[in-house]
Write a protein that holds these residues in place. Structure first.
Motif, short mmCIF file in Angstrom:
data_model
loop_
_atom_site.label_atom_id
_atom_site.label_comp_id
_atom_site.label_asym_id
_atom_site.label_seq_id
_atom_site.Cartn_x
_atom_site.Cartn_y
_atom_site.Cartn_z
N GLY A 78 9.98 5.20 9.51
CA GLY A 78 10.08 4.71 10.96
C GLY A 78 9.98 5.57 12.16
O GLY A 78 10.20 5.15 13.22
N LEU A 79 9.38 6.73 11.99
CA LEU A 79 8.99 7.55 12.88
C LEU A 79 7.72 7.45 13.24
O LEU A 79 6.77 7.30 12.39
CB LEU A 79 9.48 9.08 12.56
CG LEU A 79 10.76 9.35 12.38
CD1 LEU A 79 11.08 10.68 11.72
CD2 LEU A 79 11.70 9.09 13.44
N GLY A 80 7.25 7.82 14.57
CA GLY A 80 5.60 8.00 14.88
C GLY A 80 5.41 9.49 14.23
O GLY A 80 6.36 10.12 14.02
N ARG A 81 4.02 9.45 13.91
CA ARG A 81 3.44 10.79 13.40
C ARG A 81 3.82 12.04 14.15
O ARG A 81 4.28 12.85 13.70
CB ARG A 81 2.05 10.67 13.18
CG ARG A 81 1.66 10.42 11.85
CD ARG A 81 0.17 10.56 11.84
NE ARG A 81 -0.45 11.98 11.62
CZ ARG A 81 -1.78 12.36 11.81
NH1 ARG A 81 -2.56 11.48 11.99
NH2 ARG A 81 -1.66 13.56 11.63
N GLN A 95 2.01 8.49 6.08
CA GLN A 95 2.87 7.51 4.88
C GLN A 95 4.26 7.78 5.17
O GLN A 95 4.82 7.06 5.35
CB GLN A 95 2.28 7.90 3.35
CG GLN A 95 3.02 6.98 2.84
CD GLN A 95 2.60 5.35 2.97
OE1 GLN A 95 1.66 4.99 3.36
NE2 GLN A 95 3.41 4.54 2.59
N ILE A 96 4.69 9.22 5.24
CA ILE A 96 5.92 9.22 5.38
C ILE A 96 6.56 9.17 6.84
O ILE A 96 7.72 8.48 7.01
CB ILE A 96 6.54 10.87 5.23
CG1 ILE A 96 5.92 11.28 3.78
CG2 ILE A 96 7.72 11.38 5.65
CD1 ILE A 96 6.42 10.50 2.78
N ALA A 97 5.78 9.11 7.88
CA ALA A 97 6.10 8.63 9.18
C ALA A 97 6.35 6.92 9.23
O ALA A 97 7.35 6.70 9.85
CB ALA A 97 4.98 8.89 10.28
N LYS A 98 5.35 6.43 8.46
CA LYS A 98 5.51 5.02 8.44
C LYS A 98 6.96 4.73 7.63
O LYS A 98 7.49 3.68 8.24
CB LYS A 98 4.40 4.54 7.88
CG LYS A 98 4.25 3.01 7.62
CD LYS A 98 2.94 2.40 6.85
CE LYS A 98 3.19 0.90 6.71
NZ LYS A 98 1.89 0.29 5.76
N GLU A 99 6.95 5.16 6.49
CA GLU A 99 8.20 4.73 5.68
C GLU A 99 9.40 5.51 6.37
O GLU A 99 10.65 4.76 5.85
CB GLU A 99 8.13 5.45 4.23
CG GLU A 99 6.85 4.63 3.69
CD GLU A 99 6.59 5.49 1.95
OE1 GLU A 99 7.50 6.12 1.83
OE2 GLU A 99 5.65 5.34 1.58
#
Length: 97
Positions: free
Chosen positions: A57-60, A51-55
């Motif tokens: 704008g970074l890939g996991r 979720q944090i990666a998505k929010e």
């Protein structure tokens, strides 16, 4: 009789905004920058890395790399992750209060 303990994971205790803010504040005051980066990683884990990666704008994988010990993430990356975590940096004078 041998006693065994479950491994300690701080992310299990980062369960509300006040605790998270205090945790990051104390980590940011440490002279070792790896402490703050690791603390951001702990909070991201507690909130959900995907979720944090998505929010942010970074890939996991990019998020994991940016938050590992010894990494030197760009300020823009830290700012994006902190925003995704719902926190912000605040600067105060050391001479106040």
């Amino acid at each position: 009789m041998k006693t065994t303990y479950a491994p300690f994971d701080v992310a299990d205790y980062l369960n509300n905004d006040q605790v998270i803010a205090e945790y990051l504040t104390v980590a940011a005051e440490d002279p070792n920058p790896d402490v703050f980066i690791a603390a951001i990683g702990d909070v991201a884990k507690a909130r959900g890395i995907s979720q944090i990666a998505k929010e942010s704008g970074l890939g996991r994988e990019s998020l994991y790399k940016a938050l590992r010990i010894g990494a030197h993430p760009r300020f823009e990356t830290i700012k994006a992750v902190l925003h995704a975590l719902g926190v912000k940096l605040t600067v105060v004078s050391e001479h106040s209060v």
